[in-house]
Design a protein around this motif. Structure first.
Motif, PDB file in Angstrom:
ATOM      1  N   GLN A 181      -7.124  11.368   2.297  1.00 32.05           N
ATOM      2  CA  GLN A 181      -7.206  10.276   1.332  1.00 32.05           C
ATOM      3  C   GLN A 181      -6.332   9.097   1.756  1.00 32.05           C
ATOM      4  O   GLN A 181      -6.719   7.926   1.578  1.00 32.05           O
ATOM      5  N   THR A 182      -5.161   9.374   2.304  1.00 31.07           N
ATOM      6  CA  THR A 182      -4.271   8.320   2.773  1.00 31.07           C
ATOM      7  C   THR A 182      -4.919   7.542   3.910  1.00 31.07           C
ATOM      8  O   THR A 182      -4.917   6.305   3.923  1.00 31.07           O
ATOM      9  N   ALA A 235       0.823  -1.208   0.000  1.00 35.64           N
ATOM     10  CA  ALA A 235       0.000   0.000   0.000  1.00 35.64           C
ATOM     11  C   ALA A 235       0.861   1.264   0.000  1.00 35.64           C
ATOM     12  O   ALA A 235       0.369   2.355  -0.264  1.00 35.64           O
ATOM     13  N   SER A 293      -8.047   7.331   4.526  1.00 36.94           N
ATOM     14  CA  SER A 293      -9.200   6.621   3.968  1.00 36.94           C
ATOM     15  C   SER A 293      -8.767   5.300   3.336  1.00 36.94           C
ATOM     16  O   SER A 293      -9.408   4.264   3.523  1.00 36.94           O
ATOM     17  N   ARG A 294      -7.671   5.348   2.576  1.00 33.16           N
ATOM     18  CA  ARG A 294      -7.183   4.146   1.909  1.00 33.16           C
ATOM     19  C   ARG A 294      -6.738   3.094   2.923  1.00 33.16           C
ATOM     20  O   ARG A 294      -7.015   1.899   2.770  1.00 33.16           O
ATOM     21  N   GLU A 325      -9.875   1.583   4.535  1.00 33.43           N
ATOM     22  CA  GLU A 325     -10.557   0.659   3.634  1.00 33.43           C
ATOM     23  C   GLU A 325      -9.865  -0.697   3.600  1.00 33.43           C
ATOM     24  O   GLU A 325     -10.507  -1.744   3.641  1.00 33.43           O
ATOM     25  N   GLU A 326      -8.527  -0.665   3.529  1.00 31.88           N
ATOM     26  CA  GLU A 326      -7.795  -1.927   3.466  1.00 31.88           C
ATOM     27  C   GLU A 326      -7.906  -2.704   4.777  1.00 31.88           C
ATOM     28  O   GLU A 326      -8.123  -3.920   4.783  1.00 31.88           O
TER      29      GLU A 326
END
Length: 428
Positions: free
Chosen positions: A198-199, A179, A201-202, A205-206
């Protein structure tokens, strides 16, 4: 506008992610096929893709409070005490650990002994480390097995994720390294607020695809040259920059259904030394703490952090006892964090299995003093049984009013309901 993303994101998660999710309140293993509720809707990564879970993620504080309070009233005293513990995997099955001590050994599956332990002690959550992971598929199955072992309230499944580096789950687990996570200092130095959002969030999500629903992070301290070993875990040496980064990081994770925990209140950024092996002192005055350290925590609270983790560093300018760890001080936990900063979420202790604590206090003493100070959850006791029985005995004897326990458990359950971790049986 960020918060409006939550509905769309959760719907996507509900359609795509692996089933590692919550259990219906009061349910038992085998009630419905794994990954579905009794109406056949898909439950993924701790977040259901149906309208029931979406309602919970948008539930008002008032309604969630009421629903959590009803659940607390139906719980036994023993169940409530257990809910206040956040333990590691080794606590569940000492037969698999080195030297038969919690905190040692590699455990990558849920044994029958662990299932029986969870049935007896329905704790609030489990902390995972790299020692519990062989692969993504194995970890997802293990997490599902953990959730299936608990009747009633679902578990927090927690990891320490600061963005990257040796103190982050992603920095030690190979299946997450792809990632491209960065340490907090690099994030704070190179990213805009939107990029930080955004970071986060990513990452959220993972982690949610694995069934992880709680992050013991981010660090909300100011970096300082006085604490060189810690500064890379902080977003910046500038208080304003840290505040903005913390806010964006918290929002990114919360908007993607991952509970967050700021740490380590009231701050250890400028405290030199090894806080794991000795009782260190933060010699800042309350005025200095208010003008500097508290800003980041206030920003994180405003952004909606679910939890705040206390430090074990002493603050002699605030407490009468110069060597009293912060999480054991009602002046710091209750008077400042709960009342002055108006934090209504879950307050966590620092890790109770650190040598500095095990060498100076008994586990039952740590548990009792932490709860009296105002902490809601006890993190990784070195001897769970001693801490649990000590706290239970204190309530039975009247040393701690059971109303205090009820309040803490209600906070925990309210958060689990609003994070979609504890799925209510009836949510009409």
């Amino acid at each position: 506008m960020r918060r409006f993303l939550i509905v769309a994101v959760i719907m996507v998660i509900g359609l795509m992610l692996y089933a590692c999710g919550p259990r219906k309140a009061g349910g038992s293993p085998g009630e419905a096929p794994k990954g579905t509720d009794d109406q056949g809707s898909v439950s993924m990564g701790g977040v259901s893709g149906d309208s029931i879970a979406l309602k919970q993620l948008q539930m008002s504080d008032t309604e969630a409070f009421s629903r959590a309070e009803d659940i607390v009233q139906s719980m036994t005293r023993e169940e409530k005490i257990a809910q206040m513990f956040l333990v590691n995997m080794s606590a569940l099955d000492l037969s698999q650990t080195e030297g038969k001590k919690a905190g040692k050994g590699r455990i990558t599956e849920v044994s029958e002994e662990a299932k029986n332990w969870l049935a007896t002690y329905p704790v609030g959550g489990i902390i995972l480390t790299e020692d519990n992971v062989d692969s993504a598929d194995q970890a997802k199955q293990m997490i599902q097995d953990l959730q299936d072992s608990v009747s009633g309230s679902a578990l927090y499944i927690a990891v320490e994720e600061e963005g990257g580096g040796e103190h982050s789950f992603s920095g030690k687990v190979e299946d997450l390294n792809v990632a491209g996570y960065m340490m907090a200092a690099d994030i704070g130095d190179s990213m805009t607020e939107d990029q930080i959002y955004q970071t986060a969030s990513r990452i959220a999500e993972e982690l949610r695809t694995w069934g992880i629903n709680m992050n013991l992070g981010p660090v909300a301290d100011i970096a300082s040259s006085r604490n060189t070993g810690y500064k890379r875990r902080c977003f910046s040496a500038d208080a304003s920059r840290v505040s903005k980064a913390v806010s964006s990081y918290v929002e990114g994770m919360r908007d993607h259904a991952l509970a967050t925990s700021l740490k380590y209140f009231p701050g250890i950024g400028n405290v030199p030394g090894d806080y794991t092996n000795e009782i260190l002192k933060n010699n800042d005055s309350l005025m200095t703490l208010r003008s500097e350290n508290f800003k980041m925590y206030s920003a994180g609270i405003k952004a909606g952090t679910d939890c705040i983790m206390m430090s074990n560093v002493a603050v002699p300018k605030i407490t009468v006892d110069e060597k009293l760890p912060a999480f054991m001080s009602s002046d710091i936990v209750t008077s400042i964090l709960r009342q002055e900063l108006d934090f209504e979420g879950v307050i966590l202790t620092s890790d109770l299995n650190l040598p500095v604590l095990t060498q100076n206090y008994k586990q039952e003493e740590l548990a009792i003093k932490a709860v009296k100070a105002g902490c809601d959850m006890l993190v990784e006791p070195a001897d769970f049984r001693a801490a649990y029985e000590g706290l239970l005995a204190a309530v039975q004897s009247g040393q701690i009013d059971e109303k205090v326990i009820n309040t803490s458990v209600r906070r925990i359950l309210q958060n689990k309901i609003q994070r979609g971790i504890y799925v209510l049986e009836n949510n009409n």
